[in-house]
Design an enzyme around this catalytic site. Structure first.
Site, PDB file in Angstrom:
ATOM      1  N   ASN B 384       0.812  -1.203   0.000  1.00 14.34           N
ATOM      2  CA  ASN B 384       0.000   0.000   0.000  1.00 14.34           C
ATOM      3  C   ASN B 384       0.857   1.269   0.000  1.00 14.34           C
ATOM      4  OD1 ASN B 384      -1.906   1.980   0.320  1.00 14.34           O
ATOM      5  ND2 ASN B 384      -3.006   0.969   1.964  1.00 14.34           N
ATOM      6  N   ASP B 385       1.515   1.553   1.108  1.00 15.22           N
ATOM      7  CA  ASP B 385       2.260   2.814   1.211  1.00 15.22           C
ATOM      8  C   ASP B 385       3.364   2.940   0.160  1.00 15.22           C
ATOM      9  OD1 ASP B 385       0.671   3.570   3.301  1.00 15.22           O
ATOM     10  OD2 ASP B 385       2.025   2.796   4.842  1.00 15.22           O
ATOM     11  N   VAL B 386       3.991   1.810  -0.217  1.00 19.48           N
ATOM     12  CA  VAL B 386       5.117   1.890  -1.156  1.00 19.48           C
ATOM     13  C   VAL B 386       4.667   2.154  -2.589  1.00 19.48           C
ATOM     14  CG1 VAL B 386       6.603   0.415   0.239  1.00 19.48           C
ATOM     15  CG2 VAL B 386       5.197  -0.609  -1.545  1.00 19.48           C
TER      16      VAL B 386
END
Lengths: 96, 458
Positions: B384-386
């Site tokens: 998600n964040d990456v």
């Protein structure tokens, strides 16, 4: 052997440089095996544990050495064995 | 008289260096590990035969017990649990160094203090003990025995700073005073407490950094023990590990675009707030695996982007199955690996290698990013964040500046996700609302297997 602090520090600093040089060349692909493997290497402290436990007297210092041997051996054997297990999984395309 | 054991330790240190050098490529890594293990065996045998060791019963007993536990651990551990294993081993290494330090301190009663050896004893006690408790806390957080949330309380950093000063003060006292059991016990207690307090405020998502740092500490503790014993072999080996841990720590921090101080002290992940990109009026498009299969079948290139969610869902084998089916249809498949994918440095590579993905297909971030504009399908699995474009564009985002996998530049992006919940950093991800993004909701493993079935039928 290392009674002279200057000699000891010289060895330490040079070893750090060697460490940085060779470890920077390890690809991210292998960073987990690098960690478990270097972990096993830090188990070299077992040498100190052997000396502590193997003296002539069986006093508190020796028993502390005994516990240290157990912990350091777990570190060494577990570290090298699990690294071996991981590295066996890294196979190239041709080898499969 | 010549001390032959010193030569053996030197040979061991050289074997360690050659061993790590072998890890420079996947082809030579296995040999490297064997070389390093040989070095260790040499050091142990040399100690037993060439030094002041006279009693063997305790030693053999300890080695047998340790070897049994160690080999059992190494054999049974799941690859997903590798961070826990390494945390535990770090802790044992640190504890062993601390115990050797205590033992030496007890044996040296009546000797003059204040010299280099006294300082080294204090350092091996201090670093070894805090590595031990810090690693146990990290293990507990990874294993879920402790809450992975950062534990914080008012004036925490002031309290920790005071305890650290107390530890250093006691260290100076211990090194300069005549033998004192009181100072020894006090220093040990403070060091053990310090390890606990230092790791508690760090969130579960930052554990890769913590483990790398503790790895470095376990090496430095061994190094300090080397100074205690006047053993150059230990000094060299310990500092190799110390350097290795520091380099990995630095790379993990860079992978998240955060400083080490920020990781250690900011209790990241504590406050979950969904600020950042304005996604209020947008809706994400939801697709079924059957619909997605058509797009996959027409693709020429596919890049899979695995995150820790893939490992949690045990979906790495299903991902490899999908890759095989696609390759049979002439699709070129590769895996994009973010530096902080997984829960320790390089973890995702190990998980995929276990699922028989050839390592040539595992591509690092900087090499895969230029490929995305030419990629037909990017498949994000449990990451998600990456892959959150706000890290590139939104200066207010908490993850602004974090290096990204540029999946949003691919022609089609599929995201397999359980729900629309934000990721570890608590930030909403505008990628999900892009026009070329299609969400497939569900358990990663089931979705991947359904994709395989649908593609086979089409």
């Amino acid at each position: 052997m290392l009674d002279d602090p200057a000699v000891a520090l010289t060895i330490l600093v040079l070893a750090l440089f060697v460490g940085v040089e060779i470890i920077s060349k390890v690809p991210t692909l292998l960073h987990t095996p690098l960690m478990s493997g270097s972990n096993a290497i830090s188990g070299i402290t077992i040498v100190g544990a052997l000396l502590a436990a193997g003296g002539e007297e069986r006093n508190l210092a020796a028993w502390l050495g005994f516990v240290a041997i157990i912990l350091a051996t777990i570190n060494v054997v577990g570290g090298f064995a699990v690294t071996h297990r991981m590295l066996a999984m890294f196979k190239g395309k041709e080898q499969r | 008289m010549i001390d032959w054991s010193s030569f053996a330790y030197l040979a061991a240190a050289v074997l360690f260096i050659l061993g790590i050098k072998g890890l420079g490529s996947a082809k030579t890594a296995g040999t490297g590990n064997v070389l390093a293990a040989t070095g260790m065996l040499l050091a142990i045998v040399a100690t037993l035969y060439l030094t002041r060791v006279v009693q063997l019963e305790l030693i053999l007993g300890g080695i047998v017990i340790g070897a049994l536990i160690g080999s059992l651990l190494a054999k049974k551990i799941e690859m997903t649990a590798m961070p826990e294993m390494v945390a535990l081993l770090n802790g044992f290494g640190g504890a062993a160094s601390a115990l050797v330090g205590i033992s030496e301190y007890l044996s040296r009663q009546g000797e003059t203090t204040g010299g280099m050896v006294s300082i080294a004893i204090v350092l091996s006690l201090l670093i070894g003990s805090l590595t031990f408790t810090g690693s146990l806390i990290a293990f507990g957080k990874l294993q879920g025995l402790l809450s992975s949330q950062p534990v914080t309380y008012p004036a925490q950093q002031v309290v920790n700073a005071l305890i650290l000063s107390a530890g250093l003060g006691l260290g100076v006292l211990l090194a300069t005073s005549p033998f004192s059991e009181l100072y020894l016990v006090l220093l040990l207690s403070v060091a053990l407490l310090l390890g606990i307090l230092a790791v508690l405020p760090i969130g579960g998502g930052d554990m890769p950094v913590v483990i790398s740092l503790l790895n470095s500490y376990s090496g430095l503790a061994a190094c300090a023990t080397g100074f205690v014993l006047g053993n150059a072999g230990l000094v060299i080996s310990g500092s190799l590990v110390g350097a290795s841990g520091l380099i990995l720590t630095k790379q993990m921090c860079e992978g998240m675009n955060r400083s080490l101080l920020n990781v250690l002290f900011s209790a990241f992940g504590k406050h979950v707030e969904s600020k950042g990109a304005d996604t209020a009026n947008k809706t994400a498009r939801s697709f079924t695996p059957e619909d997605a299969a058509i797009i996959f079948s027409n693709a020429e290139t596919c890049v899979m982007v695995p995150g820790y969610g893939l490992a949690v869902a045990q979906a790495q084998h299903a991902a490899q199955e999908l890759a095989t089916v696609l390759e049979e249809r002439g699709v070129k498949v590769s895996y994009a690996i973010h530096p902080v994918a997984g829960r320790m440095p390089g973890h995702m590579n190990v998980l995929l290698a276990e699922a028989n993905v050839p390592y040539e297909q595992l591509v690092e971030m900087d090499d895969i990013n230029p490929e995305f504009p030419e990629t037909d399908v990017a498949l994000v699995i449990g990451a998600n964040d990456v892959v959150n474009p706000s890290a590139r564009t939104d200066e207010d985002s908490p993850i602004y500046g974090m290096p990204l996998l540029d999946v949003d530049f691919a022609r089609n992006v599929f995201v397999i996700k359980r729900s629309m919940n934000p990721g570890f950093a608590g930030v909403q991800n505008p990628l999900f609302f892009n026009e070329n993004t299609m969400m497939i909701f569900g358990d990663a493993k089931n979705v991947l297997l359904e994709l395989v079935t649908s593609i086979k039928e089409s």
